[in-house]
Design a protein around this motif. Sequence first.
Motif, PDB file in Angstrom:
ATOM      1  N   LYS A  57       0.863  -1.183   0.000  1.00  0.00           N
ATOM      2  CA  LYS A  57       0.000   0.000   0.000  1.00  0.00           C
ATOM      3  C   LYS A  57       0.899   1.232   0.000  1.00  0.00           C
ATOM      4  O   LYS A  57       1.792   1.353   0.835  1.00  0.00           O
ATOM      5  N   PHE A  58       0.655   2.122  -0.949  1.00  0.00           N
ATOM      6  CA  PHE A  58       1.426   3.360  -0.994  1.00  0.00           C
ATOM      7  C   PHE A  58       0.614   4.446  -1.682  1.00  0.00           C
ATOM      8  O   PHE A  58      -0.250   4.176  -2.496  1.00  0.00           O
ATOM      9  N   SER A  59       0.918   5.679  -1.290  1.00  0.00           N
ATOM     10  CA  SER A  59       0.244   6.822  -1.903  1.00  0.00           C
ATOM     11  C   SER A  59       1.067   7.289  -3.098  1.00  0.00           C
ATOM     12  O   SER A  59       2.215   6.896  -3.279  1.00  0.00           O
ATOM     13  N   TYR A  60       0.495   8.163  -3.887  1.00  0.00           N
ATOM     14  CA  TYR A  60       1.209   8.677  -5.058  1.00  0.00           C
ATOM     15  C   TYR A  60       2.437   9.484  -4.651  1.00  0.00           C
ATOM     16  O   TYR A  60       3.436   9.502  -5.362  1.00  0.00           O
ATOM     17  N   ILE A 113       5.833   7.550  -4.342  1.00  0.00           N
ATOM     18  CA  ILE A 113       6.516   7.052  -5.534  1.00  0.00           C
ATOM     19  C   ILE A 113       7.798   7.844  -5.751  1.00  0.00           C
ATOM     20  O   ILE A 113       7.784   9.057  -5.900  1.00  0.00           O
ATOM     21  N   ARG A 114       8.949   7.122  -5.734  1.00  0.00           N
ATOM     22  CA  ARG A 114      10.260   7.749  -5.953  1.00  0.00           C
ATOM     23  C   ARG A 114      10.567   7.903  -7.431  1.00  0.00           C
ATOM     24  O   ARG A 114      11.075   8.918  -7.867  1.00  0.00           O
ATOM     25  N   SER A 115      10.305   6.846  -8.190  1.00  0.00           N
ATOM     26  CA  SER A 115      10.583   6.896  -9.621  1.00  0.00           C
ATOM     27  C   SER A 115       9.705   5.884 -10.345  1.00  0.00           C
ATOM     28  O   SER A 115       9.169   4.965  -9.737  1.00  0.00           O
ATOM     29  N   VAL A 116       9.601   6.082 -11.646  1.00  0.00           N
ATOM     30  CA  VAL A 116       8.768   5.225 -12.481  1.00  0.00           C
ATOM     31  C   VAL A 116       9.562   4.882 -13.736  1.00  0.00           C
ATOM     32  O   VAL A 116      10.167   5.756 -14.358  1.00  0.00           O
ATOM     33  N   GLU A 120       7.209  -1.957 -22.362  1.00  0.00           N
ATOM     34  CA  GLU A 120       6.087  -2.006 -23.295  1.00  0.00           C
ATOM     35  C   GLU A 120       4.766  -2.393 -22.648  1.00  0.00           C
ATOM     36  O   GLU A 120       3.713  -1.978 -23.110  1.00  0.00           O
ATOM     37  N   ASN A 121       4.787  -3.153 -21.554  1.00  0.00           N
ATOM     38  CA  ASN A 121       3.538  -3.613 -20.944  1.00  0.00           C
ATOM     39  C   ASN A 121       3.291  -3.119 -19.516  1.00  0.00           C
ATOM     40  O   ASN A 121       2.151  -3.101 -19.073  1.00  0.00           O
ATOM     41  N   TYR A 122       4.326  -2.786 -18.801  1.00  0.00           N
ATOM     42  CA  TYR A 122       4.199  -2.475 -17.377  1.00  0.00           C
ATOM     43  C   TYR A 122       4.828  -1.146 -17.008  1.00  0.00           C
ATOM     44  O   TYR A 122       5.748  -0.658 -17.680  1.00  0.00           O
ATOM     45  N   LEU A 123       4.341  -0.600 -15.903  1.00  0.00           N
ATOM     46  CA  LEU A 123       4.983   0.518 -15.227  1.00  0.00           C
ATOM     47  C   LEU A 123       5.638  -0.061 -13.979  1.00  0.00           C
ATOM     48  O   LEU A 123       5.000  -0.796 -13.227  1.00  0.00           O
ATOM     49  N   TYR A 124       6.902   0.253 -13.765  1.00  0.00           N
ATOM     50  CA  TYR A 124       7.595  -0.173 -12.563  1.00  0.00           C
ATOM     51  C   TYR A 124       7.579   1.014 -11.608  1.00  0.00           C
ATOM     52  O   TYR A 124       8.271   2.008 -11.834  1.00  0.00           O
ATOM     53  N   LEU A 125       6.787   0.917 -10.560  1.00  0.00           N
ATOM     54  CA  LEU A 125       6.627   2.008  -9.600  1.00  0.00           C
ATOM     55  C   LEU A 125       7.509   1.740  -8.386  1.00  0.00           C
ATOM     56  O   LEU A 125       7.228   0.860  -7.582  1.00  0.00           O
ATOM     57  N   PHE A 126       8.599   2.501  -8.263  1.00  0.00           N
ATOM     58  CA  PHE A 126       9.480   2.390  -7.101  1.00  0.00           C
ATOM     59  C   PHE A 126       8.933   3.338  -6.036  1.00  0.00           C
ATOM     60  O   PHE A 126       8.823   4.533  -6.260  1.00  0.00           O
ATOM     61  N   TYR A 127       8.595   2.798  -4.885  1.00  0.00           N
ATOM     62  CA  TYR A 127       7.924   3.587  -3.851  1.00  0.00           C
ATOM     63  C   TYR A 127       8.655   3.472  -2.521  1.00  0.00           C
ATOM     64  O   TYR A 127       9.333   2.493  -2.245  1.00  0.00           O
ATOM     65  N   LYS A 128       8.509   4.523  -1.717  1.00  0.00           N
ATOM     66  CA  LYS A 128       9.101   4.599  -0.376  1.00  0.00           C
ATOM     67  C   LYS A 128      10.539   4.126  -0.402  1.00  0.00           C
ATOM     68  O   LYS A 128      11.308   4.517  -1.253  1.00  0.00           O
ATOM     69  N   ASP A 129      10.876   3.274   0.559  1.00  0.00           N
ATOM     70  CA  ASP A 129      12.225   2.727   0.639  1.00  0.00           C
ATOM     71  C   ASP A 129      12.303   1.307   0.109  1.00  0.00           C
ATOM     72  O   ASP A 129      13.265   0.597   0.366  1.00  0.00           O
ATOM     73  N   ALA A 130      11.292   0.872  -0.582  1.00  0.00           N
ATOM     74  CA  ALA A 130      11.260  -0.505  -1.086  1.00  0.00           C
ATOM     75  C   ALA A 130      12.370  -0.713  -2.112  1.00  0.00           C
ATOM     76  O   ALA A 130      12.639   0.155  -2.937  1.00  0.00           O
ATOM     77  N   THR A 131      13.017  -1.869  -2.025  1.00  0.00           N
ATOM     78  CA  THR A 131      14.075  -2.171  -2.991  1.00  0.00           C
ATOM     79  C   THR A 131      13.493  -2.702  -4.295  1.00  0.00           C
ATOM     80  O   THR A 131      14.144  -2.660  -5.322  1.00  0.00           O
TER      81      THR A 131
END
Length: 164
Positions: free
Chosen positions: A115-118, A121-124, A128-139
């Motif tokens: 669970k994370f808010s917008y 999100i650190r970076s995106v 071609e098919n997916y968005l990789y959403l890097f959030y908080k301190d998650a590796t």
Amino acid sequence: MNKAFTITEDDYFAYQWHLFKHNPTAKRSMTIQMLVPIAVFVAIPIFYIATKKPVEGLYPLGAAITLWPLLYRFFFNRSMQKKLRKLIRKMEKDLPIGEHHVVITEEGITDGDVKFSYDDIRSVIANENYLYLFYKDATQAYLLPKNLANDKINSYIGSKNKKG
């Protein structure tokens, strides 16, 4: 919005392969492993010239110097892809492969324990098919299919990319 989607082994492989290809340590290691043999290949003709030995027999060495970076990159990538696929299969139960039920709201994204808010999100990164959403301190990143990204996510991603 409440949607279901499935992350396959190939989807997760594409994500991990992207991370590997853009890892500075992996790039440096591959470059060093590619250049050291070339230095040896160049040292051999220098030795031949310095000792006045005939250099005609070194033509295959010249071909090896020319082809080495291409061959090395091809076999290195193939080897790493095989190792990565084997690792993914071995760890499949611990990876986010399979059915997912995502809830996308005005506040953020929820999927099971994730669970994370917008704003988290650190970076995106998009493929071609997916968005990789890097959030908080998650590796790891959260893999979100592009077709599930609503206008708020797309506009937020655009503003994040302009800032960073």
